[in-house]
Design an enzyme around this catalytic site. Structure first.
Site, PDB file in Angstrom:
ATOM      1  N   LYS A 240      36.674 119.561  39.033  1.00  0.00           N
ATOM      2  CA  LYS A 240      36.171 120.802  39.503  1.00  0.00           C
ATOM      3  C   LYS A 240      37.407 121.724  39.796  1.00  0.00           C
ATOM      4  CE  LYS A 240      32.829 123.823  40.152  1.00  0.00           C
ATOM      5  NZ  LYS A 240      33.493 124.746  39.137  1.00  0.00           N
TER       6      LYS A 240
ATOM      7  N   LYS B  42      40.752 119.987  48.388  1.00  0.00           N
ATOM      8  CA  LYS B  42      39.987 121.088  48.766  1.00  0.00           C
ATOM      9  C   LYS B  42      38.687 120.590  48.937  1.00  0.00           C
ATOM     10  CE  LYS B  42      41.220 124.897  47.277  1.00  0.00           C
ATOM     11  NZ  LYS B  42      41.490 126.215  46.390  1.00  0.00           N
TER      12      LYS B  42
ATOM     13  N   LYS C 172      42.199 121.445  37.130  1.00  0.00           N
ATOM     14  CA  LYS C 172      42.685 122.767  36.964  1.00  0.00           C
ATOM     15  C   LYS C 172      42.854 123.204  35.611  1.00  0.00           C
ATOM     16  CE  LYS C 172      42.991 126.615  39.557  1.00  0.00           C
ATOM     17  NZ  LYS C 172      42.282 126.959  40.697  1.00  0.00           N
TER      18      LYS C 172
ATOM     19  N   THR D 244      34.825 133.408  47.752  1.00  0.00           N
ATOM     20  CA  THR D 244      36.184 132.910  48.373  1.00  0.00           C
ATOM     21  C   THR D 244      36.599 133.676  49.540  1.00  0.00           C
ATOM     22  OG1 THR D 244      36.998 132.385  46.030  1.00  0.00           O
ATOM     23  CG2 THR D 244      38.643 132.561  47.688  1.00  0.00           C
TER      24      THR D 244
ATOM     25  N   ASN E 296      39.808 139.793  42.856  1.00  0.00           N
ATOM     26  CA  ASN E 296      38.582 138.888  43.185  1.00  0.00           C
ATOM     27  C   ASN E 296      38.561 138.533  44.674  1.00  0.00           C
ATOM     28  OD1 ASN E 296      36.720 136.589  43.653  1.00  0.00           O
ATOM     29  ND2 ASN E 296      35.982 137.046  41.504  1.00  0.00           N
TER      30      ASN E 296
ATOM     31  N   SER F 270      30.539 127.818  43.846  1.00  0.00           N
ATOM     32  CA  SER F 270      30.542 127.127  42.735  1.00  0.00           C
ATOM     33  C   SER F 270      29.578 126.040  42.831  1.00  0.00           C
ATOM     34  CB  SER F 270      32.057 126.937  42.260  1.00  0.00           C
ATOM     35  OG  SER F 270      32.402 128.016  41.504  1.00  0.00           O
TER      36      SER F 270
HETATM   37  P1  NAD Z   1      42.555 138.150  40.432  1.00  0.00           P
HETATM   38  O1  NAD Z   1      43.192 137.842  39.229  1.00  0.00           O
HETATM   39  O2  NAD Z   1      41.168 138.557  40.586  1.00  0.00           O
HETATM   40  O3  NAD Z   1      43.563 138.978  41.135  1.00  0.00           O
HETATM   41  C1  NAD Z   1      44.988 138.853  41.568  1.00  0.00           C
HETATM   42  C2  NAD Z   1      45.493 140.078  42.135  1.00  0.00           C
HETATM   43  O4  NAD Z   1      46.898 139.581  42.473  1.00  0.00           O
HETATM   44  C3  NAD Z   1      45.411 141.179  41.589  1.00  0.00           C
HETATM   45  O5  NAD Z   1      45.497 142.402  42.101  1.00  0.00           O
HETATM   46  C4  NAD Z   1      46.875 141.435  40.891  1.00  0.00           C
HETATM   47  O6  NAD Z   1      47.036 142.673  40.457  1.00  0.00           O
HETATM   48  C5  NAD Z   1      47.645 140.674  42.203  1.00  0.00           C
HETATM   49  N1  NAD Z   1      48.807 140.438  41.531  1.00  0.00           N
HETATM   50  C6  NAD Z   1      49.451 139.813  40.358  1.00  0.00           C
HETATM   51  N2  NAD Z   1      50.677 139.483  40.534  1.00  0.00           N
HETATM   52  C7  NAD Z   1      51.066 139.935  41.821  1.00  0.00           C
HETATM   53  C8  NAD Z   1      52.358 140.032  42.244  1.00  0.00           C
HETATM   54  N3  NAD Z   1      53.583 139.651  41.610  1.00  0.00           N
HETATM   55  N4  NAD Z   1      52.309 140.579  43.591  1.00  0.00           N
HETATM   56  C9  NAD Z   1      51.287 140.972  44.153  1.00  0.00           C
HETATM   57  N5  NAD Z   1      50.084 140.961  43.628  1.00  0.00           N
HETATM   58  C10 NAD Z   1      49.874 140.488  42.458  1.00  0.00           C
HETATM   59  O7  NAD Z   1      42.503 136.658  41.089  1.00  0.00           O
HETATM   60  P2  NAD Z   1      41.735 136.047  42.056  1.00  0.00           P
HETATM   61  O8  NAD Z   1      40.729 135.216  41.681  1.00  0.00           O
HETATM   62  O9  NAD Z   1      41.751 137.135  43.157  1.00  0.00           O
HETATM   63  O10 NAD Z   1      42.901 135.216  42.932  1.00  0.00           O
HETATM   64  C11 NAD Z   1      43.859 135.387  43.623  1.00  0.00           C
HETATM   65  C12 NAD Z   1      44.423 133.985  44.233  1.00  0.00           C
HETATM   66  O11 NAD Z   1      43.333 133.486  45.036  1.00  0.00           O
HETATM   67  C13 NAD Z   1      45.128 132.963  43.185  1.00  0.00           C
HETATM   68  O12 NAD Z   1      45.856 132.170  44.079  1.00  0.00           O
HETATM   69  C14 NAD Z   1      43.697 132.066  43.232  1.00  0.00           C
HETATM   70  O13 NAD Z   1      44.237 130.724  42.821  1.00  0.00           O
HETATM   71  C15 NAD Z   1      43.406 131.887  44.372  1.00  0.00           C
HETATM   72  N6  NAD Z   1      41.610 131.522  44.601  1.00  0.00           N
HETATM   73  C16 NAD Z   1      40.978 132.472  43.976  1.00  0.00           C
HETATM   74  C17 NAD Z   1      39.516 131.948  43.896  1.00  0.00           C
HETATM   75  C18 NAD Z   1      38.427 132.744  43.328  1.00  0.00           C
HETATM   76  O14 NAD Z   1      37.075 132.298  43.359  1.00  0.00           O
HETATM   77  N7  NAD Z   1      38.703 133.996  42.510  1.00  0.00           N
HETATM   78  C19 NAD Z   1      39.163 130.887  44.630  1.00  0.00           C
HETATM   79  C20 NAD Z   1      40.061 130.120  45.190  1.00  0.00           C
HETATM   80  C21 NAD Z   1      41.557 130.521  45.199  1.00  0.00           C
END
Ligand code: NAD
Length: 436
Positions: A77, A101, A113, A197, A228, A370
């Protein structure tokens, strides 16, 4: 640790950073050589070159990966990331983190991944759809509800998950709604997945705050990343009475010591594409309006060092390192992003008594819902919002308590404790299956 060794170690790759923690934990658990070898390396590393016909008729080739780390406890996953830094090493590290995790929150999955090394902002919607379908065609034999179940990650969305499910069902001539999660509600998604999340991280922060008898109204929070995970977290915290003093996205951030309104910021971000959109157009800002609202613009590096009680990195990895950790003022760091705090920064925070809630616990709410979506896809049931919220809270708090107990008993950090809990569970299953 000397300055030289610190600066050399800062260049550790994401996978090397994962191994730093893993090796400590495997040593503490006195695992056998075979067990260690199995936990260090992925079971399968699939790679492909996706050729995309561009709108102008030209072709571009993008490297793509699906890395399956460990499936002792259930199907692989893990999300799919579209980003220019999503190379084999980064995807491998993220796959490894997923294996830990899913074990920390004790759901019946392994870890994997995916990634496509691209800048999705340079692709049209049509190109994005074609690239997403090409990804599925390349890896279809390795995917499926009982094999490996992807989900969204950085720059991938419910709409992309829907295209991917559609392509998979076409290619395999099956009906398999549980082959991917994070889908839109109208096409097999689960209630609560979009905010899961953040919601999971919020439950853990609330527990910490209650334990330390603190009042949310007196806690200032800075959040890096307004996607997100980060945007939903900002809204949950604001609604619970915390003061969200700073938020940012890839174009920079804004800071207001008296507190920002994340719902308003989200509205402007939708309209202008940036969290600074209410005040600035590109580099030109309405200084008068900013003064009036007591708002100032900050860079992403500055945001990490602002006066605040809780820091929530929710964007990319390795942003808090030995280089800036001393200047971080927060007492709590909640890793909503994967891998934002380096091992050297971890060590410095431990010395200073800063609590770091590690990614494998703090952001596990996403994979937990999920799992609910995967179960609903298999059974045809539809859970209510209340059901999702109640089960998510139960699972997150059980995981948090297991990690806290282990940290106290072993006198180790939450990160090491979470790895210890996860690795122990994976090894126990590998032993039961006769793999080691
Ligand atoms: P997303 O693409 O929805 O959002 C990412 C955000 O980070 C955006 O606002 C973007 O503008 C910003 N960003 C990009 N580059 C940047 C930089 N250099 N400096 C500062 N901000 C920057 O992604 P997400 O789903 O919110 O994921 C964000 C983190 O959370 C990732 O590390 C991801 O692996 C982790 N994560 C997400 C989920 C999920 O369900 N979405 C689950 C577990 C972990």
């Amino acid at each position: 640790m000397g300055v030289l060794s610190l600066s050399r170690r800062q260049f550790q790759s994401p996978y090397e950073r994962f191994c730093t923690v893993l090796e400590h934990v495997m040593e503490r658990l006195k695992l056998s050589t075979r067990e260690r070898a199995m936990l260090r390396e992925p079971q399968h590393e699939h790679a492909a070159e996706l050729s995309l016909q561009r709108d102008d008729g030209s072709a571009t080739v993008f490297p793509a990966y699906r890395i399956q780390f460990n499936n002792a406890r259930g199907p692989y996953k893990g999300g799919i990331r579209y980003h220019s830094a999503a190379d084999a090493d980064e995807v491998k590290a993220l796959a490894a983190l997923m294996a830990i995790k899913t074990a920390v929150v004790d759901i019946p999955f392994g870890g994997s991944k995916g990634g496509v090394q691209c800048d999705p902002k340079t692709l049209s919607r049509k190109e994005l759809q074609e690239l997403s379908r090409a990804y599925v065609r390349a890896f279809a034999p390795h995917l499926g509800a009982d094999i490996d179940c992807p989900a969204p990650d950085v720059n991938t969305t419910p709409e992309i998950m829907a295209w991917m499910r559609d392509e998979y069902e076409k290619v395999t001539r099956t009906y398999d709604p549980a082959m991917i999660t994070g889908k839109p509600l109208s096409y097999g998604g689960s209630r609560g997945r979009d905010t899961a999340t953040a919601r999971g991280g919020f439950f853990i922060l609330q527990e910490l705050v209650d334990r330390d008898a603190l009042d949310p109204k007196e806690l200032r929070v800075a959040i890096q990343g307004f996607g997100n995970a980060g945007a939903a977290m900002a809204i949950f915290l604001h609604q619970a009475g915390y003061t969200v003093v700073a938020v940012s996205d890839s174009q920079g951030g804004i800071y207001c010591p008296e507190g920002l309104d994340p719902i308003r910021i989200q509205k402007y971000k939708k309209k202008t594409g940036s969290v600074t959109g209410e005040y600035c157009k590109g580099s030109v800002c309405d200084i008068e309006k900013m003064k009036l609202d007591h708002v100032r613009r900050v860079t992403n590096a500055e945001l990490l060092e602002l006066p605040c009680d809780v820091l929530i990195p929710a964007a990319l990895d390795n942003v808090v390192t030995a280089e800036n950790a001393e200047r971080v003022q927060a007492r709590y760091i909640l890793e909503l992003a994967n891998g934002p705090v380096s091992p050297e920064a971890d060590a410095l925070f431990e010395e200073r008594g800063v609590t770091v809630v590690p990614d494998v616990l703090a952001n596990a709410g996403g994979v937990t819902v999920s799992y609910f979506e995967w179960s609903q896809g298999r059974s045809g049931e539809q859970w209510t919002d209340e059901q999702v919220d109640r089960e998510l809270k139960r699972i997150m708090l059980d995981a948090y308590k297991a990690v806290r107990r282990t940290a106290r008993r072993e006198k180790i950090s939450y990160r090491e404790a979470a790895f210890l809990v996860g690795v122990q569970r994976i090894v126990t299953t590998m032993r039961a299956r006769g793999w080691v």
